[in-house]
Enzyme design. Sequence first.
Site, PDB file in Angstrom:
ATOM      1  N   GLY A  38      38.523  52.548 -17.906  1.00  0.00           N
ATOM      2  CA  GLY A  38      37.355  52.365 -16.809  1.00  0.00           C
ATOM      3  C   GLY A  38      38.248  52.298 -15.455  1.00  0.00           C
ATOM      4  N   CYS A  41      37.701  51.563 -11.008  1.00  0.00           N
ATOM      5  CA  CYS A  41      36.149  51.305 -10.667  1.00  0.00           C
ATOM      6  C   CYS A  41      35.457  50.316 -11.531  1.00  0.00           C
ATOM      7  CB  CYS A  41      35.650  52.503 -11.104  1.00  0.00           C
ATOM      8  SG  CYS A  41      33.974  52.627 -11.226  1.00  0.00           S
ATOM      9  N   GLY A 174      40.755  44.712   8.294  1.00  0.00           N
ATOM     10  CA  GLY A 174      40.278  45.848   7.987  1.00  0.00           C
ATOM     11  C   GLY A 174      38.681  45.703   7.850  1.00  0.00           C
ATOM     12  N   GLY A 176      36.730  48.010   6.842  1.00  0.00           N
ATOM     13  CA  GLY A 176      36.236  49.568   6.311  1.00  0.00           C
ATOM     14  C   GLY A 176      35.089  48.928   5.141  1.00  0.00           C
ATOM     15  N   VAL A 231      45.912  43.782  13.658  1.00  0.00           N
ATOM     16  CA  VAL A 231      46.713  42.833  13.137  1.00  0.00           C
ATOM     17  C   VAL A 231      48.127  42.929  13.242  1.00  0.00           C
ATOM     18  CG1 VAL A 231      47.065  41.255  11.191  1.00  0.00           C
ATOM     19  CG2 VAL A 231      44.924  42.182  11.464  1.00  0.00           C
ATOM     20  N   GLY A 261      42.906  50.060   3.025  1.00  0.00           N
ATOM     21  CA  GLY A 261      42.868  51.329   2.359  1.00  0.00           C
ATOM     22  C   GLY A 261      43.653  51.233   1.167  1.00  0.00           C
ATOM     23  N   ASP A 301      41.015  59.897  -7.023  1.00  0.00           N
ATOM     24  CA  ASP A 301      41.613  59.132  -5.874  1.00  0.00           C
ATOM     25  C   ASP A 301      42.895  59.837  -5.709  1.00  0.00           C
ATOM     26  OD1 ASP A 301      39.573  57.437  -5.508  1.00  0.00           O
ATOM     27  OD2 ASP A 301      40.553  55.693  -5.599  1.00  0.00           O
ATOM     28  N   HIS A 433       3.576  54.322  -3.047  1.00  0.00           N
ATOM     29  CA  HIS A 433       3.003  53.299  -1.927  1.00  0.00           C
ATOM     30  C   HIS A 433       2.829  51.902  -2.783  1.00  0.00           C
ATOM     31  CE1 HIS A 433       1.884  51.158   1.466  1.00  0.00           C
ATOM     32  NE2 HIS A 433       0.784  50.602   0.665  1.00  0.00           N
TER      33      HIS A 433
HETATM   34  P1  FAD Z   1      40.949  54.901 -11.247  1.00  0.00           P
HETATM   35  O1  FAD Z   1      39.890  54.432 -11.479  1.00  0.00           O
HETATM   36  O2  FAD Z   1      41.972  54.100 -10.077  1.00  0.00           O
HETATM   37  O3  FAD Z   1      41.992  55.049 -12.686  1.00  0.00           O
HETATM   38  C1  FAD Z   1      43.318  55.586 -12.848  1.00  0.00           C
HETATM   39  C2  FAD Z   1      43.420  55.147 -14.163  1.00  0.00           C
HETATM   40  O4  FAD Z   1      45.067  55.790 -14.340  1.00  0.00           O
HETATM   41  C3  FAD Z   1      43.979  53.502 -13.940  1.00  0.00           C
HETATM   42  O5  FAD Z   1      43.360  52.911 -15.191  1.00  0.00           O
HETATM   43  C4  FAD Z   1      45.525  53.456 -14.256  1.00  0.00           C
HETATM   44  O6  FAD Z   1      45.816  52.243 -15.050  1.00  0.00           O
HETATM   45  C5  FAD Z   1      45.535  54.627 -15.168  1.00  0.00           C
HETATM   46  N1  FAD Z   1      47.241  55.382 -14.751  1.00  0.00           N
HETATM   47  C6  FAD Z   1      47.826  55.461 -13.647  1.00  0.00           C
HETATM   48  N2  FAD Z   1      49.029  56.058 -13.833  1.00  0.00           N
HETATM   49  C7  FAD Z   1      49.310  56.174 -15.229  1.00  0.00           C
HETATM   50  C8  FAD Z   1      50.221  56.830 -16.125  1.00  0.00           C
HETATM   51  N3  FAD Z   1      51.169  57.367 -15.711  1.00  0.00           N
HETATM   52  N4  FAD Z   1      49.679  56.913 -17.469  1.00  0.00           N
HETATM   53  C9  FAD Z   1      48.798  56.438 -17.774  1.00  0.00           C
HETATM   54  N5  FAD Z   1      47.672  55.872 -17.226  1.00  0.00           N
HETATM   55  C10 FAD Z   1      47.852  55.803 -15.848  1.00  0.00           C
HETATM   56  N6  FAD Z   1      33.803  53.733  -5.700  1.00  0.00           N
HETATM   57  C11 FAD Z   1      32.565  53.836  -5.860  1.00  0.00           C
HETATM   58  O7  FAD Z   1      31.891  55.026  -5.829  1.00  0.00           O
HETATM   59  N7  FAD Z   1      31.302  52.874  -5.654  1.00  0.00           N
HETATM   60  C12 FAD Z   1      31.886  51.494  -5.360  1.00  0.00           C
HETATM   61  O8  FAD Z   1      30.962  50.649  -5.327  1.00  0.00           O
HETATM   62  C13 FAD Z   1      33.279  51.196  -5.288  1.00  0.00           C
HETATM   63  N8  FAD Z   1      33.643  49.945  -5.146  1.00  0.00           N
HETATM   64  C14 FAD Z   1      35.014  49.614  -4.980  1.00  0.00           C
HETATM   65  C15 FAD Z   1      35.473  48.164  -4.922  1.00  0.00           C
HETATM   66  C16 FAD Z   1      36.767  48.182  -4.809  1.00  0.00           C
HETATM   67  C17 FAD Z   1      37.294  46.607  -4.631  1.00  0.00           C
HETATM   68  C18 FAD Z   1      37.685  49.130  -4.860  1.00  0.00           C
HETATM   69  C19 FAD Z   1      39.278  48.825  -5.020  1.00  0.00           C
HETATM   70  C20 FAD Z   1      37.354  50.458  -5.357  1.00  0.00           C
HETATM   71  C21 FAD Z   1      36.150  50.701  -5.172  1.00  0.00           C
HETATM   72  N9  FAD Z   1      35.597  52.059  -5.336  1.00  0.00           N
HETATM   73  C22 FAD Z   1      34.430  52.320  -5.373  1.00  0.00           C
HETATM   74  C23 FAD Z   1      36.512  53.169  -5.502  1.00  0.00           C
HETATM   75  C24 FAD Z   1      36.841  53.745  -7.095  1.00  0.00           C
HETATM   76  O9  FAD Z   1      36.931  52.443  -7.772  1.00  0.00           O
HETATM   77  C25 FAD Z   1      37.718  54.677  -6.871  1.00  0.00           C
HETATM   78  O10 FAD Z   1      37.348  55.995  -6.052  1.00  0.00           O
HETATM   79  C26 FAD Z   1      37.671  55.081  -8.480  1.00  0.00           C
HETATM   80  O11 FAD Z   1      38.061  54.228  -9.407  1.00  0.00           O
HETATM   81  C27 FAD Z   1      38.925  56.272  -8.512  1.00  0.00           C
HETATM   82  O12 FAD Z   1      38.621  56.821  -9.903  1.00  0.00           O
HETATM   83  P2  FAD Z   1      40.080  57.556 -10.478  1.00  0.00           P
HETATM   84  O13 FAD Z   1      39.541  58.062 -11.770  1.00  0.00           O
HETATM   85  O14 FAD Z   1      40.743  58.397  -9.576  1.00  0.00           O
HETATM   86  O15 FAD Z   1      41.055  56.706 -10.670  1.00  0.00           O
HETATM   87  P1  NAI Z   2      39.073  51.964   4.455  1.00  0.00           P
HETATM   88  O1  NAI Z   2      39.811  53.172   4.802  1.00  0.00           O
HETATM   89  O2  NAI Z   2      37.700  52.105   4.154  1.00  0.00           O
HETATM   90  O3  NAI Z   2      39.221  50.685   5.641  1.00  0.00           O
HETATM   91  C1  NAI Z   2      40.554  50.234   6.053  1.00  0.00           C
HETATM   92  C2  NAI Z   2      40.189  49.669   7.378  1.00  0.00           C
HETATM   93  O4  NAI Z   2      41.244  48.769   7.591  1.00  0.00           O
HETATM   94  C3  NAI Z   2      40.262  50.752   8.580  1.00  0.00           C
HETATM   95  O5  NAI Z   2      38.841  50.403   9.279  1.00  0.00           O
HETATM   96  C4  NAI Z   2      41.400  50.423   9.216  1.00  0.00           C
HETATM   97  O6  NAI Z   2      41.045  50.711  10.564  1.00  0.00           O
HETATM   98  C5  NAI Z   2      41.688  49.189   9.042  1.00  0.00           C
HETATM   99  N1  NAI Z   2      43.231  48.739   9.281  1.00  0.00           N
HETATM  100  C6  NAI Z   2      44.010  49.380   9.114  1.00  0.00           C
HETATM  101  N2  NAI Z   2      45.182  48.678   9.710  1.00  0.00           N
HETATM  102  C7  NAI Z   2      44.795  47.741  10.245  1.00  0.00           C
HETATM  103  C8  NAI Z   2      45.504  46.474  11.097  1.00  0.00           C
HETATM  104  N3  NAI Z   2      46.787  46.781  11.230  1.00  0.00           N
HETATM  105  N4  NAI Z   2      44.561  45.686  11.491  1.00  0.00           N
HETATM  106  C9  NAI Z   2      43.297  45.770  11.707  1.00  0.00           C
HETATM  107  N5  NAI Z   2      42.566  46.787  10.712  1.00  0.00           N
HETATM  108  C10 NAI Z   2      43.297  47.508  10.352  1.00  0.00           C
HETATM  109  O7  NAI Z   2      39.633  51.237   2.886  1.00  0.00           O
HETATM  110  P2  NAI Z   2      39.170  50.122   2.344  1.00  0.00           P
HETATM  111  O8  NAI Z   2      38.251  49.232   2.783  1.00  0.00           O
HETATM  112  O9  NAI Z   2      40.582  49.356   1.744  1.00  0.00           O
HETATM  113  O10 NAI Z   2      38.740  50.753   1.068  1.00  0.00           O
HETATM  114  C11 NAI Z   2      39.409  51.883   0.119  1.00  0.00           C
HETATM  115  C12 NAI Z   2      38.638  52.789  -0.449  1.00  0.00           C
HETATM  116  O11 NAI Z   2      37.839  52.084  -1.608  1.00  0.00           O
HETATM  117  C13 NAI Z   2      37.731  53.354   0.685  1.00  0.00           C
HETATM  118  O12 NAI Z   2      38.150  54.873   0.478  1.00  0.00           O
HETATM  119  C14 NAI Z   2      36.230  53.328  -0.321  1.00  0.00           C
HETATM  120  O13 NAI Z   2      35.776  54.393  -0.159  1.00  0.00           O
HETATM  121  C15 NAI Z   2      36.532  52.816  -1.653  1.00  0.00           C
HETATM  122  N6  NAI Z   2      35.726  51.720  -1.802  1.00  0.00           N
HETATM  123  C16 NAI Z   2      34.434  52.054  -1.924  1.00  0.00           C
HETATM  124  C17 NAI Z   2      33.316  51.237  -2.355  1.00  0.00           C
HETATM  125  C18 NAI Z   2      31.938  51.579  -2.206  1.00  0.00           C
HETATM  126  O14 NAI Z   2      31.821  52.930  -2.415  1.00  0.00           O
HETATM  127  N7  NAI Z   2      30.816  50.816  -2.224  1.00  0.00           N
HETATM  128  C19 NAI Z   2      33.649  49.688  -2.067  1.00  0.00           C
HETATM  129  C20 NAI Z   2      34.989  49.283  -1.779  1.00  0.00           C
HETATM  130  C21 NAI Z   2      35.838  50.509  -1.691  1.00  0.00           C
END
Ligand code: FAD
Ligand code: NAI
Length: 455
Positions: A38, A41, A174, A176, A231, A261, A301, A433
């Site tokens: 999983g 995500c 941040g 974002g 910051v 990020g 990612d 509606h």
């Molecule tokens: P990942 O989900 O990161 O999975 C990679 C996997 O690879 C991990 O389980 C890791 O353990 C494994 N791995 C790494 N290296 C190795 C290795 N060498 N051998 C074996 N296994 C390995 N996206 C959305 O679309 N909607 C959201 O609401 C959303 N909310 C988020 C909230 C937060 C707090 C965060 C941090 C992210 C969020 N995201 C959201 C972003 C989303 O989680 C990622 O874009 C997504 O998980 C990427 O999927 P992935 O398969 O590329 O990698």
């Molecule tokens: P982000 O790139 O969206 O935001 C990071 C923010 O930090 C930027 O706005 C940047 O300007 C700011 N920043 C960087 N350095 C700074 C500093 N020194 N001082 C102040 N501000 C600073 O990255 P974020 O929010 O960490 O999310 C990471 C990824 O996870 C995103 O790409 C997003 O797509 C994914 N994600 C998706 C979600 C969703 O789909 N609902 C929920 C959470 C994450």
Amino acid sequence: MKQYEVAVIGGGPGGYIAAIRAAQLGKKTVLVERQDLGGTCLNRGCIPTKALLHSAESYGALSGAKSLGITLGEYAFQYKKMAKRKDKVVKQLRSGVENLVSGHGADILRAEAVLTGPHTFRAGEEEVEADQIILATGSFPASIPIPGADKPGVLNSDGVLALEECPESVVIIGGGVIGVEFATLFADLGKPVTIVEMLPSILYGNDTDVCATMTGLLKDKGVTIHTGAKVLEIQDGLACVFEKDGQTLRAEGQLAVMATGRKPDTAGLGLEAAGVETERGFVKVDEEMRTNIPHIYAIGDITGKQQLAHVATAQGVTAAHNAVGEHRHMDYSAVPGCIYSTPEIACVGLTEEKAREAGYAVRTGRFNVSGNGRSLAIGCQDGFAKLVADADTGKVLGCHIVAPHATEMIGEAGMAIRYGLTAEELGEVIHAHPTVSEILMEAAHDIDGLCCHKL
Ligand code: FAD
Ligand code: NAI
């Protein structure tokens, strides 16, 4: 040495779907995961945040109970129980993923994979050879290199999601997507929140009306927002020291959350041994998700496209089909981006500004939530839907929504963009509606000045 036709490294929403699809297409497939199926995500991202946000939103909504004709006694939230519920949701889904992968016939190897050549890798004790390899190792939270970033009390998203107690106050570095979702979480729980964002607005890059509306809504919840504020340092206390308009200022909180990020997780994967090229740390891929080594694909990612679960999944499906000999291309023109604030934000396609930059003559239509019956019935007055269309062809280019259930509605606009529908065609679709989704239809009518519920 174990032999497979397709090996997928990383079991997040990109990798586990790629493994299932390769197995469905009849290939002998293995999925290698070193931690939890999983990925980010399910375990540290999309799902746990939304579980916590649901508790917080439900709690926040209670403050409006009186206006709904409900008298409440004393009420409170218990963060420990909220966190336990979140863990339960994650656990249930995680075991579902495991069942699905093995039920579709793919093997699961629990180990860290290290590439040893273009067709081979080591995974714990096992040596594996595969005809096609799909890399899906995801990303991890990036930290900014400032003094104090490693102090106790400075957490990234993994740390916040592991909390068992609610912090009394939070400074979020941040503004974002992660910053806004965590600000919503703690503000809905009634805690003081400060966002410090370097760029001119929070959620920078989104539609400017979306940014302005969400800034106002967060401020209404009591969130303090500093933009154009970099910051520089975190001092004991905890105090975030930042620079804004040439002044040095401080924001204090019990916790500081680093939401700046995410970086691709490729260190130690052995990309050099396989000859896979990277660019600024991200694995370089073409539209078929192929790296420079034709039988090695990369998805999710680590590719540096939009870091979203549904993008990783779509790329995983594309890579799996191409690994069995097809030539599918990724199309990023209609990727929805959602933010689970209250109310929600959902966007797809081009903003008005980006459409103009791309050379389109642009027409927009807008409809406010305050004119929508269902929204008022459920107690929400805030937000809007905005449709961006090509003035020459009428085709929908983008859609930007701030509204209750916005994330559930955006698929309709995505479909319009993906299949080249005009705003007129979208407006001809009969919407039930009363539903919030009528705001999309009304915005489509507004493009031609034919919105009946707007003067
Ligand atoms: P990942 O989900 O990161 O999975 C990679 C996997 O690879 C991990 O389980 C890791 O353990 C494994 N791995 C790494 N290296 C190795 C290795 N060498 N051998 C074996 N296994 C390995 N996206 C959305 O679309 N909607 C959201 O609401 C959303 N909310 C988020 C909230 C937060 C707090 C965060 C941090 C992210 C969020 N995201 C959201 C972003 C989303 O989680 C990622 O874009 C997504 O998980 C990427 O999927 P992935 O398969 O590329 O990698
Ligand atoms: P982000 O790139 O969206 O935001 C990071 C923010 O930090 C930027 O706005 C940047 O300007 C700011 N920043 C960087 N350095 C700074 C500093 N020194 N001082 C102040 N501000 C600073 O990255 P974020 O929010 O960490 O999310 C990471 C990824 O996870 C995103 O790409 C997003 O797509 C994914 N994600 C998706 C979600 C969703 O789909 N609902 C929920 C959470 C994450």
